[in-house]
Each structure stands twice: as structure tokens, then as C-alpha cells.
Design an enzyme around this catalytic site. Structure first.
Site, PDB file in Angstrom:
ATOM      1  N   ASP A   1       0.816  -1.238  -0.170  1.00 29.83           N
ATOM      2  CA  ASP A   1       0.160   0.003   0.171  1.00 29.83           C
ATOM      3  C   ASP A   1       0.953   1.243   0.114  1.00 29.83           C
ATOM      4  O   ASP A   1       2.040   1.220  -0.064  1.00 29.83           O
ATOM      5  CB  ASP A   1      -0.919  -0.031   1.218  1.00 29.83           C
ATOM      6  CG  ASP A   1      -2.395   0.570   0.931  1.00 29.83           C
ATOM      7  OD1 ASP A   1      -2.319   1.275   0.062  1.00 29.83           O
ATOM      8  OD2 ASP A   1      -3.161  -0.048   1.659  1.00 29.83           O
TER       9      ASP A   1
ATOM     10  N   ASP B   1     -10.328   3.133  -3.185  1.00 28.91           N
ATOM     11  CA  ASP B   1     -11.072   2.000  -2.880  1.00 28.91           C
ATOM     12  C   ASP B   1     -12.327   1.663  -3.411  1.00 28.91           C
ATOM     13  O   ASP B   1     -13.156   2.667  -3.421  1.00 28.91           O
ATOM     14  CB  ASP B   1     -11.143   1.641  -1.386  1.00 28.91           C
ATOM     15  CG  ASP B   1      -9.785   1.675  -0.697  1.00 28.91           C
ATOM     16  OD1 ASP B   1      -8.668   1.822  -1.329  1.00 28.91           O
ATOM     17  OD2 ASP B   1      -9.829   1.453   0.727  1.00 28.91           O
TER      18      ASP B   1
END
Ligand code: GAL
Length: 394
Positions: free
Chosen positions: A147, A202
Site C-alpha cells: 500500500d 478503494d
């Protein structure tokens, strides 16, 4: 003699460099299951063992889903620089969990972050890339989702390259899933560094609009993926994010549309719903072998939109190996799209190979419906698709 030896070792090192460069871990988009979309921060090893069992008993593994990925919140702190798993939630340790997952014939994935802390505030890998890579390799990790939160102004390409090199240096094949949300155009530099890269924020379980700021609705992500088709291919995939099939209030047609489009887009297929209470409709969608075959086609070409009429109607094409073509009618409207269609329409888009006629098969109905010489009347449901596979007629 010494010269021959030197020459031989030179050839061997050149060969291994070439092999290294050509090492393709994901010749087709990776498929699996990830904790984040349904469990979020609430994860523990019992749940994950149960999911591993369910991936077998539901037939998901047989359908091609092999990676079981533990997302954020498995880790708590470092000891002498070595990352430690939460000792109450993962009391047997990650290595044991990986062994269990492997014993089911699945592959094991884990999560970290190129920043100092993960997005959920757990320790990140910045400055610890090599020690983490060795730890993962010792545990038997096969996949790392990496990430981008708390990156302290790092250069994205360099940060991902560092972890990529660290993973490669372990000698264990570990897939690197770049997750920097498309902010630094990873499609322009990710090939050779990672095996896939996210292109958006997301995904949320909604077709359009957002339920919270910044979330990527399914239509929004499709729009982001649309121009990126030249960047995908065997070993390097645009990642439209983990599936929301079976989550939220998506209708049956929306779930079918979402899954079909992720297959047309050659996106990795990481399931994100709770397998402990998956319903039959959802399972049937996720295990539709004919639709999965479009995603997993070995040619590895991402589908392209070749026609948009008005705001809501799109026609997509994906070239497949052996001259087959997947053709998808995507209806973004809230009402049905009624078509009177002649399949020759796709002739105009300049495919490499065209044949005189194709057999037309509806891959959701599992039925051949005729050939491209005919005209067809069909209806595409609201927020839905009609998906066909065309096979050259001999
Ligand atoms: C986000 C990422 C999500 C999930 C989450 C974990 O940045 O895009 O997929 O991994 O972090 O905190």
C-alpha cells in the site's frame, strides 16, 4: 581451461539475467480472496482457516481462485526490526497459517505498506524492506499487497522498486501487488516492478455515486480502466480493485455486470465477500467458468470499449486466443436497453484477425444462440450486461 570456465559462467549469468527478466509470475490475472472488503480490520486466524476450507468446499479453488490474502491489521509492532503478528488474533503465527493455507493447495498472501505506517496505522515497511521480504519468504508468503499510506513524500516508482528488488533477492517467487491507487500512474512504470497495480481509490459496493467521499464506484472504476488497455498483458495487469460481488445492496444484474466487466478488463479477480454466508446466486456468478475463461484467456489482452452511444450504452470487445472474441453490451442506465443488433457491427474496429462468420454464444445463459450472419433482438437489463463469446465458424 580457466578461459572456458570463465566463458561458461558468463553465459550462465547472462542466461539467468534473461530468465530473471522474463520471469512471469502471473501469466493470467491472479485470482483469489482477500479479507479487506468484508472483514476490514477485524481479522483473526480462525476466520482465515475457515475461509481456506470454504475456498475448497464451495468449488472456488477449482474455479481458479488460488490466493488467500490477509490484508491490513495482522501486524502490531517490530522486535529487533522484525515485524510481529498480533499475538492474540494470530497466536499460532503467520508461518503456521501459511502452512495451513498451503496444505489446502492454496497460495498465501499478506499486506504491507511502502510508508512508515499502513493505512490502518500498523507498522509499514519503509526502511525495513529487505528484512520484511526475508521474513515473508521464511513464512512462505506467495503474494504481497503493498500500500501507499504515510509514504512521507517518497517517490512511488523508487519505493515499489525497492520492495520489488527485496522480494526478488529472497529467491522466493512472491507476487507484488502495487496499491498506490493510480496516483502516480503506475501503469507507466509498474511493469517489471510489480505484477499488477491498482488504478483507483478503494472500490465501494455501489454502481454509481459514492457512499463516502472518495470511494470508487463500479462505473467510476470502469471509466478509469477504459483508456488503460495498452498497459495490460501477461505478467502486468491493471487492477480494478477487489470484487464487491455479493456485498452491499448490489442487485443480481449489477453483480453479473460487475463480474463480467472485471473479466472483460482482464483485472485480477480477488473475491471480497464473506464465504461463510455466501448465497447460491453469488457463488454461481463467481464460478461461471465461461466468464472466468474470458478473464483468464492466455492472450492477456484487456478489453476495449469500441462504441458508446449516448451516456449509458457501451459496447466492449476483448480479443481472445484462437481467434475468439468476447463482446459485451454494458448498460449503465437505470432502465433496460432494447437492442436490435447485427453482430457485424464489431467489424469496424480493426481487429487483427477477422473471420467470415462466428458462432455466437451467450456465456451467462450457457447457450449458442446462432451466428454473426443473423440479426438479434435482445434486452440488456438496467445496470447490466449481455455477454457473448464469438468463435470462428469453420
Ligand atoms: C487502502 C487499500 C485497501 C486496503 C486498506 C487497508 O489503502 O486501498 O484496499 O488495503 O488500505 O488499510
Amino acid at each position: 581451461m580457466k578461459k572456458i570456465f570463465l566463458l561458461l559462467s558468463l553465459i550462465l549469468s547472462i542466461l539467468s539475467t534473461i530468465q530473471g527478466q522474463e520471469r512471469i509470475l502471473c501469466p493470467t490475472p491472479p485470482m483469489g480472496w482477500n479479507t479487506w472488503n468484508c472483514f476490514n480490520r477485524n481479522i483473526n486466524e480462525e476466520q482465515i482457516r475457515e475461509i481456506a476450507d470454504l475456498m475448497i468446499s464451495t468449488g472456488l479453488k477449482d474455479a481458479g481462485y488460488t490466493y488467500l490474502v490477509v490484508d491490513d491489521c495482522w501486524q502490531t509492532h517490530r522486535e529487533d526490526g522484525v515485524i510481529q503478528a498480533d499475538s492474540t488474533k494470530f497466536s499460532s503465527g503467520i508461518q503456521n497459517l501459511a502452512t495451513y493455507v498451503h496444505s489446502k493447495g492454496l497460495k498465501f498472501g499478506i499486506y504491507s505498506c511502502a510508508g512508515s505506517e499502513t493505512c490502518a496505522g500498523r507498522p509499514g515497511s519503509q526502511g525495513y524492506e529487505y528484512i520484511d521480504a526475508v521474513t515473508y519468504a521464511n513464512w512462505g508468503v506467495d503474494f504481497l499487497k503493498y500500500d501507499w499510506c504515510n509514504n512521507n513524500g517518497a517517490n512511488a516508482r523508487e519505493a515499489y522498486l525497492t520492495m520489488s528488488n527485496a522480494l526478488k533477492s529472497t529467491g522466493r517467487p512472491i507476487v507484488l501487488s502495487i496499491c498506490e491507487w493510480g496516483t502516480n500512474k503506475p501503469w507507466e512504470w509498474g511493469k517489471g516492478i510489480g505484477d499488477m497495480w491498482r488504478v483507483s481509490e478503494d472500490i465501494i459496493a455501489t454502481v454509481e455515486g459514492t457512499t463516502y467521499w472518495g470511494g470508487g464506484s463500479i462505473f467510476k472504476i470502469i471509466d478509469i480502466m477504459t483508456p488503460l488497455w495498452p498497459y495490460a498483458g501477461p505478467g502486468h495487469w491493471n487492477d480494478a480493485d477487489m470484487l464487491q460481488v455479493g456485498n452491499g445492496n448490489l442487485t443480481y444484474d449489477e453483480n453479473v455486470m460487475h463480474f463480467s466487466m472485471w473479466c472483460m478488463l482482464s483485472s485480477p479477480l480477488m473475491i471480497g465477500c464473506d464465504l461463510r454466508n455466501i448465497d447460491k446466486h453469488t457463488l454461481d456468478i463467481l464460478t461461471n467458468k465461461e466468464v472466468i475463461a474470458i478473464n483468464q484467456d492466455k492472450l492477456g489482452k484487456q478489453g476495449r470499449m469500441f462504441e458508446r452511444s449516448g451516456k449509458y450504452h457501451e459496447i466492449w470487445i476483448k480479443e481472445l486466443s484462437d481467434g475468439d472474441i468476447a463482446l459485451c453490451f454494458l448498460n449503465k442506465d437505470e432502465k433496460e436497453w432494447i437492442l436490435d443488433y447485427h453482430f457485424w457491427g464489431f467489424d469496424i474496429i480493426g481487429l487483427d484477425r477477422t473471420y467470415d462468420r462466428y458462432i455466437v454464444r451467450d456465456v451467462w445463459k450457457h447457450k449458442d444462440i446462432g451466428d454473426t450472419g443473423d440479426k438479434y433482438n435482445f434486452t440488456v437489463p438496467a445496470h447490466g450486461v449481455a455477454l457473448f463469446r464469438l468463435t470462428p465458424k469453420q
